[in-house]
Design a protein around this motif. Structure first.
Motif, PDB file in Angstrom:
ATOM      1  N   VAL A  69       0.293  -1.384   0.072  1.00 22.98           N
ATOM      2  CA  VAL A  69      -0.014  -0.289   0.288  1.00 22.98           C
ATOM      3  C   VAL A  69       0.837   1.419   0.382  1.00 22.98           C
ATOM      4  CG1 VAL A  69      -1.699   1.791   1.408  1.00 22.98           C
ATOM      5  CG2 VAL A  69      -2.046  -1.121   1.613  1.00 22.98           C
ATOM      6  N   ALA A  70       1.857   1.358   0.769  1.00 29.52           N
ATOM      7  CA  ALA A  70       2.602   2.220   0.471  1.00 29.52           C
ATOM      8  C   ALA A  70       3.153   2.855  -0.425  1.00 29.52           C
ATOM      9  CB  ALA A  70       3.702   2.507   1.653  1.00 29.52           C
ATOM     10  N   ASN A  71       3.774   1.986  -1.034  1.00 29.39           N
ATOM     11  CA  ASN A  71       4.579   1.910  -2.148  1.00 29.39           C
ATOM     12  C   ASN A  71       3.433   2.333  -3.213  1.00 29.39           C
ATOM     13  OD1 ASN A  71       7.056   1.543  -2.250  1.00 29.39           O
ATOM     14  ND2 ASN A  71       7.585  -0.058  -3.744  1.00 29.39           N
ATOM     15  N   ALA A  72       2.596   1.870  -3.793  1.00 29.33           N
ATOM     16  CA  ALA A  72       1.605   2.383  -4.617  1.00 29.33           C
ATOM     17  C   ALA A  72       1.777   3.891  -4.416  1.00 29.33           C
ATOM     18  CB  ALA A  72       0.588   1.208  -4.803  1.00 29.33           C
ATOM     19  N   VAL A  73       1.341   4.336  -3.422  1.00 25.69           N
ATOM     20  CA  VAL A  73       1.163   5.765  -2.789  1.00 25.69           C
ATOM     21  C   VAL A  73       1.743   6.971  -3.356  1.00 25.69           C
ATOM     22  CG1 VAL A  73       0.370   6.802  -0.374  1.00 25.69           C
ATOM     23  CG2 VAL A  73      -0.569   4.961  -0.798  1.00 25.69           C
ATOM     24  N   LEU A  74       3.099   6.084  -2.832  1.00 26.65           N
ATOM     25  CA  LEU A  74       3.993   6.753  -3.273  1.00 26.65           C
ATOM     26  C   LEU A  74       4.174   7.107  -5.117  1.00 26.65           C
ATOM     27  CD1 LEU A  74       6.843   6.048  -1.350  1.00 26.65           C
ATOM     28  CD2 LEU A  74       5.878   8.177  -1.420  1.00 26.65           C
ATOM     29  N   VAL A  75       3.889   6.286  -6.030  1.00 26.39           N
ATOM     30  CA  VAL A  75       3.514   6.343  -7.131  1.00 26.39           C
ATOM     31  C   VAL A  75       2.797   6.937  -7.595  1.00 26.39           C
ATOM     32  CG1 VAL A  75       3.459   5.124  -9.259  1.00 26.39           C
ATOM     33  CG2 VAL A  75       5.064   3.865  -7.832  1.00 26.39           C
ATOM     34  N   ALA A  76       1.306   7.143  -7.123  1.00 25.90           N
ATOM     35  CA  ALA A  76       0.714   7.755  -7.369  1.00 25.90           C
ATOM     36  C   ALA A  76       0.613   9.426  -7.009  1.00 25.90           C
ATOM     37  CB  ALA A  76      -1.053   7.283  -6.828  1.00 25.90           C
ATOM     38  N   LYS A  77       1.213   8.985  -5.960  1.00 23.63           N
ATOM     39  CA  LYS A  77       1.642  10.403  -5.306  1.00 23.63           C
ATOM     40  C   LYS A  77       2.716  11.472  -6.917  1.00 23.63           C
ATOM     41  CE  LYS A  77       1.310  14.792  -3.134  1.00 23.63           C
ATOM     42  NZ  LYS A  77       0.098  15.316  -3.051  1.00 23.63           N
ATOM     43  N   TYR A  78       3.376  11.082  -6.567  1.00 21.82           N
ATOM     44  CA  TYR A  78       4.790  11.590  -7.744  1.00 21.82           C
ATOM     45  C   TYR A  78       4.254  11.647  -8.740  1.00 21.82           C
ATOM     46  CZ  TYR A  78       7.891  11.218  -3.131  1.00 21.82           C
ATOM     47  OH  TYR A  78       7.597  11.366  -2.229  1.00 21.82           O
ATOM     48  N   LEU A  79       3.087  10.961  -9.424  1.00 18.59           N
ATOM     49  CA  LEU A  79       2.793  10.650 -10.864  1.00 18.59           C
ATOM     50  C   LEU A  79       1.712  11.672 -11.166  1.00 18.59           C
ATOM     51  CD1 LEU A  79       4.003   7.265 -11.602  1.00 18.59           C
ATOM     52  CD2 LEU A  79       5.383   9.444 -12.057  1.00 18.59           C
ATOM     53  N   GLY A  80       0.904  11.962 -10.020  1.00 20.76           N
ATOM     54  CA  GLY A  80      -0.339  12.147 -10.197  1.00 20.76           C
ATOM     55  C   GLY A  80      -1.214  11.363 -10.575  1.00 20.76           C
ATOM     56  N   TYR A 137      10.718  -1.280  -2.798  1.00 21.10           N
ATOM     57  CA  TYR A 137      10.146  -0.683  -1.579  1.00 21.10           C
ATOM     58  C   TYR A 137      10.745   0.811  -1.228  1.00 21.10           C
ATOM     59  CZ  TYR A 137       8.227   0.596   3.113  1.00 21.10           C
ATOM     60  OH  TYR A 137       7.828   0.959   4.281  1.00 21.10           O
ATOM     61  N   ASN A 138       9.651   1.472  -1.102  1.00 23.61           N
ATOM     62  CA  ASN A 138      10.138   2.793  -0.130  1.00 23.61           C
ATOM     63  C   ASN A 138      11.119   3.398  -1.484  1.00 23.61           C
ATOM     64  OD1 ASN A 138      10.084   4.477   1.669  1.00 23.61           O
ATOM     65  ND2 ASN A 138      12.582   4.710   2.411  1.00 23.61           N
ATOM     66  N   ALA A 139      10.942   3.605  -2.706  1.00 30.72           N
ATOM     67  CA  ALA A 139      11.438   4.200  -3.683  1.00 30.72           C
ATOM     68  C   ALA A 139      11.858   5.660  -4.051  1.00 30.72           C
ATOM     69  CB  ALA A 139      10.699   3.663  -4.900  1.00 30.72           C
TER      70      ALA A 139
END
Length: 374
Positions: A69-80, A137-139
């Motif tokens: 979940v944490a990783n997918a949130v990061l990707v969505a956040k940074y890519l908009g 993870y945590n990219a």
């Protein structure tokens, strides 16, 4: 939360620590959720439309879910992008909808202002093709923008497949500390659905009722953990990477746990491997002992694994029988609620509990510590 090599270190260095005695009186914060350093209170930009969709699946056990979940949130956040709620696929291929296990409304409302989240059902009939992208993870932001960004710009639809970096992973690809958005997703947004949380609470209450002080020890041990092989040991360090029930029982005896202590073991049903533990600690229970037979039959293997994860997260003391992601992410959950009594067995002569405190706690080395402010 932790990389694939960090949680191995804990089982090989514990004997070096000389720690203070575990306190008898609990902190006023014990059991209460700690304050996240980032609280999603910053004003958001109005009128910004997501550029595409980010999807993912929750696979394996609950110890993987928080990190995925944490990783997918990061990707969505940074890519908009808009995050699509995932499906859940258990170890044996069992498929469940996100809302059957977790509180979807809580997750969506908690992530408001961070990213846009949509229910999966809106996309099940969509003809759009999602491109699989593997993300450590945590990219960090640079990795996501340079490695995943171009694919997302072209397709506007990506499926994140998270993996846990090894010690050889380039430091330029991942962040050392847990990202604030990841912290928020793991410790604020991701909660069990109320019905499942109620079941966990009832089991915890049942265990507490069996002890005069309302306390119990949770041991993460399953027969299949050890397989047919033997646990690896390091004679110089006096450590092994896993322990069987008899070794754990002897460890608890050595540090002074009385015979009438209440113990919960994540093994679903009592078998021959637990006999020696039960001989030394008769008040040893499994889900089979605690859950009513009808209720046990109604819960799937995936739900039982999730129950174990959350019981280990709230027990008075947690003892892992084996190093691994379950251990690491349970400790993260315990840090979030100031439940820091985590004891790691060791082949050393010390009979003091403080000499066996997890180094995640003793050295404050767990990534979850970066999420919380005093």
């Amino acid at each position: 939360m932790a990389s694939s090599y960090a949680y191995q270190e804990d089982f090989t260095q514990m004997s070096r620590h000389s720690l203070f005695q575990l306190p008898v009186d609990k902190s006023k914060k014990y059991g209460q959720r700690s304050k996240l350093c980032w609280n999603n209170s910053s004003p958001t930009k109005e009128g910004v439309q997501p550029k595409g969709f980010v999807t993912f699946s929750l696979t394996d056990g609950p110890e993987y879910h928080v990190s995925q979940v944490a990783n997918a949130v990061l990707v969505a956040k940074y890519l908009g992008g808009t995050l699509v709620l995932p499906e859940i696929i258990g170890d044996k291929g069992e498929k469940r909808r996100f809302e059957e296990i977790y509180d979807a409304d809580k997750f969506i409302s908690s992530m408001s202002g961070v990213i846009q989240v949509e229910a999966r059902k809106h996309h099940e009939a969509s003809p759009k093709r999602f491109i699989d992208v593997k993300v450590p993870y945590n990219a960090n932001r640079n990795y996501i923008m340079t490695k995943v960004g171009p694919i997302f710009q072209t397709t506007q639809n990506v499926r994140v497949i998270s993996y846990f970096p090894s010690s050889t992973t380039k430091l330029a690809e991942v962040d050392k500390d847990t990202n604030p958005y990841s912290c928020w997703a793991m410790f604020e947004a991701l909660r069990l659905k109320p019905e499942l949380q109620k079941l966990v609470d009832s089991i915890v209450g049942s265990l507490q009722s069996r002890d005069p002080n309302g306390q119990f020890v949770a041991i993460d041990y399953k027969t299949e953990m050890l397989g047919t092989g033997t646990c690896q040991s390091n004679a110089n360090e006096g450590m092994k990477n896993c322990y069987n029930p008899l070794e754990i029982a002897q460890f608890l005896q050595r540090i002074g746990y009385p015979r009438d202590s209440t113990i919960y073991v994540t093994q679903s049903k009592a078998d021959r491997s637990l006999c020696l533990l039960k001989d030394l600690y008769p008040k040893t229970f499994t889900k089979e002992n605690i859950m009513q037979e009808a209720k046990m039959g109604e819960t799937s293997e995936l739900e039982q694994a999730i129950i174990d994860f959350h019981i280990c997260s709230v027990s008075e003391v947690f003892v892992p029988a084996k190093s691994g992601l379950f251990y690491a992410n349970v400790v993260g959950n315990r840090i979030a609620t100031s439940r820091i009594d985590v004891l790691v067995p060791a082949q050393i002569t010390s009979n003091l509990a403080q000499d066996h405190v997890s180094s995640f706690i003793a050295k404050a080395s767990h990534p979850a510590y970066a999420c919380f402010c005093q």
